[in-house]
Design a protein around this motif. Structure first.
Motif, mmCIF file in Angstrom:
data_model
loop_
_atom_site.group_PDB
_atom_site.id
_atom_site.type_symbol
_atom_site.label_atom_id
_atom_site.label_comp_id
_atom_site.label_asym_id
_atom_site.label_seq_id
_atom_site.Cartn_x
_atom_site.Cartn_y
_atom_site.Cartn_z
ATOM 1 N N VAL A 22 40.920 -2.983 -29.597
ATOM 2 C CA VAL A 22 41.547 -3.681 -28.480
ATOM 3 C C VAL A 22 40.705 -3.442 -27.236
ATOM 4 N N SER A 23 40.446 -4.490 -26.478
ATOM 5 C CA SER A 23 39.671 -4.362 -25.247
ATOM 6 C C SER A 23 40.531 -4.740 -24.053
ATOM 7 N N VAL A 24 40.336 -4.026 -22.952
ATOM 8 C CA VAL A 24 41.066 -4.295 -21.717
ATOM 9 C C VAL A 24 40.097 -4.211 -20.547
ATOM 10 N N PRO A 25 40.404 -4.898 -19.452
ATOM 11 C CA PRO A 25 39.519 -4.826 -18.274
ATOM 12 C C PRO A 25 39.696 -3.525 -17.523
ATOM 13 N N ASP A 26 38.636 -3.099 -16.885
ATOM 14 C CA ASP A 26 38.679 -1.882 -16.088
ATOM 15 C C ASP A 26 39.707 -2.004 -14.968
ATOM 16 N N ALA A 27 39.897 -3.229 -14.456
ATOM 17 C CA ALA A 27 40.842 -3.440 -13.362
ATOM 18 C C ALA A 27 42.298 -3.383 -13.825
ATOM 19 N N ASP A 28 42.543 -3.493 -15.117
ATOM 20 C CA ASP A 28 43.903 -3.445 -15.661
ATOM 21 C C ASP A 28 43.857 -2.739 -17.012
ATOM 22 N N PRO A 29 43.662 -1.410 -17.023
ATOM 23 C CA PRO A 29 43.382 -0.684 -18.271
ATOM 24 C C PRO A 29 44.622 -0.346 -19.092
ATOM 25 N N HIS A 30 45.574 -1.269 -19.185
ATOM 26 C CA HIS A 30 46.812 -1.016 -19.912
ATOM 27 C C HIS A 30 46.765 -1.655 -21.300
ATOM 28 N N MET A 31 47.315 -0.938 -22.282
ATOM 29 C CA MET A 31 47.550 -1.492 -23.607
ATOM 30 C C MET A 31 48.746 -0.764 -24.208
ATOM 31 N N PRO A 32 49.424 -1.375 -25.197
ATOM 32 C CA PRO A 32 50.602 -0.715 -25.783
ATOM 33 C C PRO A 32 50.223 0.552 -26.540
ATOM 34 N N SER A 33 51.089 1.540 -26.435
ATOM 35 C CA SER A 33 50.926 2.749 -27.249
ATOM 36 C C SER A 33 51.382 2.462 -28.673
ATOM 37 N N LEU A 34 50.677 3.023 -29.639
ATOM 38 C CA LEU A 34 51.059 2.882 -31.042
ATOM 39 C C LEU A 34 51.980 4.014 -31.506
ATOM 40 N N TYR A 35 52.443 4.814 -30.565
ATOM 41 C CA TYR A 35 53.261 5.975 -30.932
ATOM 42 C C TYR A 35 54.513 5.563 -31.700
ATOM 43 N N SER A 36 55.138 4.446 -31.336
ATOM 44 C CA SER A 36 56.379 4.023 -32.011
ATOM 45 C C SER A 36 56.127 3.578 -33.447
ATOM 46 N N VAL A 37 54.899 3.196 -33.759
ATOM 47 C CA VAL A 37 54.548 2.773 -35.123
ATOM 48 C C VAL A 37 53.899 3.914 -35.889
ATOM 49 N N TYR A 38 52.957 4.596 -35.242
ATOM 50 C CA TYR A 38 52.261 5.729 -35.835
ATOM 51 C C TYR A 38 52.386 6.933 -34.898
ATOM 52 N N PRO A 39 53.372 7.799 -35.085
ATOM 53 C CA PRO A 39 53.558 8.947 -34.180
ATOM 54 C C PRO A 39 52.346 9.878 -34.112
ATOM 55 N N THR A 40 51.474 9.835 -35.118
ATOM 56 C CA THR A 40 50.301 10.712 -35.106
ATOM 57 C C THR A 40 49.296 10.330 -34.018
ATOM 58 N N THR A 41 49.496 9.179 -33.364
ATOM 59 C CA THR A 41 48.572 8.795 -32.290
ATOM 60 C C THR A 41 48.856 9.538 -30.990
ATOM 61 N N ASP A 42 49.885 10.362 -30.957
ATOM 62 C CA ASP A 42 50.311 11.057 -29.739
ATOM 63 C C ASP A 42 49.129 11.709 -29.018
ATOM 64 N N TRP A 43 48.497 12.693 -29.645
ATOM 65 C CA TRP A 43 47.418 13.432 -28.994
ATOM 66 C C TRP A 43 46.140 12.609 -28.901
#
Length: 236
Positions: free
Chosen positions: A154-175
């Motif tokens: 997934v790519s995002v612009p530096d001016a808007d560096p937001h993307m959804p967290s995958l924590y709700s699907v894969y909790p191992t992405t936490d750290w």
């Protein structure tokens, strides 16, 4: 970037393959300029390019995987979700639009024919010359059931560096997401506690970004301060 500039950049580095996305060019060693470099690397010119889209058939289980994901998401949903499909060095990467990341991840996890039940990690990349897509996050998925692997990017612009967290699907992405935020500044919306994990809480900047200074920050090693490249002693 104009077609003429792309052609000139491609000629400067034969490693840029037809169909690759040429996003810039680097001069010298590590892009350092004005440092009094006498190593012989100052004249290097290297094209910065990313692999372009791969046309089907993709080979191996890749075609079966893509066909099934298209069925699960529907043709319209697949077109809305996937920007491009890349097969590079034996790996399959789906470039996913950030607004559709969670939907794609749930489909890959829950469908019995796909069953990517394990996330192996999230890592970041910074391409300053990739205008409007400067920050990339790559997620590695593994299907224990079917013995398959897949990369989501997934790519995002530096001016808007937001993307959804995958924590709700894969909790191992936490750290993993915390580390990517810490080093690259990508903001994972919906993460339960998006705080730094390695750097001090009050640290300024994100050290693995390519616009981060090479030295010159107040770091001491046995009482010595490391100066930035343009302040180091040069010999002629």
């Amino acid at each position: 970037m104009t077609e003429q500039n792309e052609s000139q950049l491609a000629e400067q580095d034969q490693r840029a393959q037809p169909g690759d996305e040429v996003i810039g060019v680097r001069h010298g060693m590590f892009g350092v300029t004005g440092s009094g470099d006498t190593s012989g690397y100052g004249g290097l010119v290297r094209t910065v390019s990313l692999p372009g889209s791969t046309p089907p058939p993709y080979g191996g289980y890749f075609d079966e995987l893509i066909d099934r994901l298209r069925e699960v998401l529907s043709d319209d949903g697949f077109a809305e979700s996937i920007e491009k499909i890349v097969v590079f060095r034996g790996e399959l990467t789906l470039h996913v639009r950030r607004v559709r990341l969670l939907a794609v991840a749930r489909a890959l996890r829950d469908d019995a024919a796909l069953r990517f039940e394990l996330c192996l990690g999230v890592s970041g990349m910074h391409y300053p010359d990739d205008t409007g897509r400067e920050l990339h996050a790559v997620t590695h998925l593994n299907s224990i059931t079917h013995g398959r692997r897949l990369r989501l990017e997934v790519s995002v612009p530096d001016a808007d560096p937001h993307m959804p967290s995958l924590y709700s699907v894969y909790p191992t992405t936490d750290w993993h997401e915390r580390e990517t935020y810490d080093f690259f500044g990508i903001l994972f919306d919906g993460h339960p506690a998006l705080t730094r994990i390695l750097m001090p809480d009050d640290w300024r900047g994100h050290p693995q970004r390519k616009d981060y200074p090479l030295g010159g920050i107040p770091v001491e090693y046995k009482g010595a301060r490391i100066p930035p490249p343009d302040q180091r002693r040069a010999y002629s």
